[in-house]
Design an enzyme around this catalytic site. Structure first.
Site, mmCIF file in Angstrom:
data_model
loop_
_atom_site.group_PDB
_atom_site.id
_atom_site.type_symbol
_atom_site.label_atom_id
_atom_site.label_comp_id
_atom_site.label_asym_id
_atom_site.label_seq_id
_atom_site.Cartn_x
_atom_site.Cartn_y
_atom_site.Cartn_z
ATOM 1 N N ASN A 11 16.093 35.737 57.940
ATOM 2 C CA ASN A 11 14.669 35.100 58.170
ATOM 3 C C ASN A 11 14.954 33.789 58.987
ATOM 4 O OD1 ASN A 11 11.875 34.811 57.831
ATOM 5 N ND2 ASN A 11 12.414 33.222 56.290
ATOM 6 N N VAL A 44 23.186 22.058 32.499
ATOM 7 C CA VAL A 44 24.510 22.375 33.291
ATOM 8 C C VAL A 44 24.064 22.128 34.646
ATOM 9 C CG1 VAL A 44 25.739 24.353 33.993
ATOM 10 C CG2 VAL A 44 24.963 24.118 31.718
ATOM 11 N N TYR A 100 20.547 29.955 53.469
ATOM 12 C CA TYR A 100 19.960 30.866 52.215
ATOM 13 C C TYR A 100 20.127 32.241 52.445
ATOM 14 C CZ TYR A 100 16.514 32.107 48.820
ATOM 15 O OH TYR A 100 16.210 32.833 47.627
ATOM 16 N N LYS A 128 22.495 35.021 49.916
ATOM 17 C CA LYS A 128 22.078 36.152 49.381
ATOM 18 C C LYS A 128 22.714 37.476 49.589
ATOM 19 C CE LYS A 128 19.198 33.542 46.924
ATOM 20 N NZ LYS A 128 19.356 33.642 45.370
ATOM 21 N N SER A 188 17.635 38.072 47.215
ATOM 22 C CA SER A 188 16.400 37.886 48.059
ATOM 23 C C SER A 188 16.232 38.918 48.943
ATOM 24 C CB SER A 188 16.507 36.586 48.562
ATOM 25 O OG SER A 188 15.264 36.305 49.636
ATOM 26 N N ILE A 224 7.526 36.180 45.865
ATOM 27 C CA ILE A 224 7.071 35.871 44.613
ATOM 28 C C ILE A 224 6.036 34.954 44.262
ATOM 29 C CG2 ILE A 224 7.893 35.933 42.190
ATOM 30 C CD1 ILE A 224 8.683 38.510 43.523
#
Length: 225
Positions: free
Chosen positions: A127, A40, A133, A137, A120, A166
């Protein structure tokens, strides 16, 4: 996340581009679990609709949706191309809307479900170099809080898990010095693990979290409080 759900006895639909979901499905099955892989692209609405149809055909219902697709195209805002902005928005945010909307009808019909999106810490604190990004988020949080209000009366909860740094292939590519610099800003003094994130998502999908909705669960070692 898929492995944790499989080990807990859930019937898993692992969706990814090309054959990227095959390996995790094989691992779930080898451990005695139930899972199917689907190819997908979540930025394509017809493919998302086909994914939901396939899940319903295979299992008859959808209890949990985890929105986990995400990409980065980092650059300072003044140098960021329109195409890099657009593809990150399409993959990280628009696809959350598309996938969530696609599962709402079966969840509303069965009067229950869990929608969990992976955000995030960047969406909470920003940031430099990640305007696209961070926007996705942060937008995910606003979308989830709004959707949570719209569907709560039907027993559907909508939440966000917001990981910090992470230990993944992405952070490994940064090199030891960059990792050390990141860890210096984390009160717990280490990178998080995929298991830390999976545990939070497993909790929000469980019966124990039935009274939690519209919430952002931070899994960041204290990086942002």
């Amino acid at each position: 996340m898929a492995l944790r759900f499989g080990a807990a006895g859930a019937a898993v639909v692992a969706a990814a581009r090309a054959d990227h979901a095959d390996a995790v499905v094989a691992e779930i099955r080898e451990a005695g679990g139930t899972a199917i892989p689907l190819s997908v692209d979540v930025t394509v609405g017809d493919q998302v609709a086909d994914m939901v149809r396939a899940a319903l055909d295979e299992y008859g219902r959808i209890d949990v949706l985890v929105n986990n697709a995400g990409i980065v195209r980092d650059q300072l805002a003044m140098r960021m191309s329109q195409s890099d902005w657009d593809i990150v928005i399409a993959t990280n945010l628009t696809a959350v809307f598309t996938c969530s909307r696609a599962v709402l009808r079966p969840m509303l019909k069965q009067r229950g479900g869990r929608i969990i999106s992976v955000g995030s810490v960047v969406g909470q604190m920003g940031n430099a170099g990640q305007a696209n990004y961070a926007a996705t988020k942060a937008g995910m949080i606003g979308f989830s809080k709004t959707l949570a209000r719209e569907v709560a009366s039907r027993g559907i909860t909508v939440n966000v898990v917001a990981p910090g740094m992470i230990d993944t292939d992405m952070t490994a590519d940064l090199g030891e010095s960059a990792q050390a610099a990141m860890v210096s800003h984390i009160p717990l003094g280490r990178l998080g693990s995929p298991d830390d994130v999976a545990g939070a998502i497993g909790f929000l999908a469980s019966d124990e979290a039935a009274y939690i909705t519209g919430h952002v669960l931070s899994v960041n070692g204290g990086m942002y409080m």
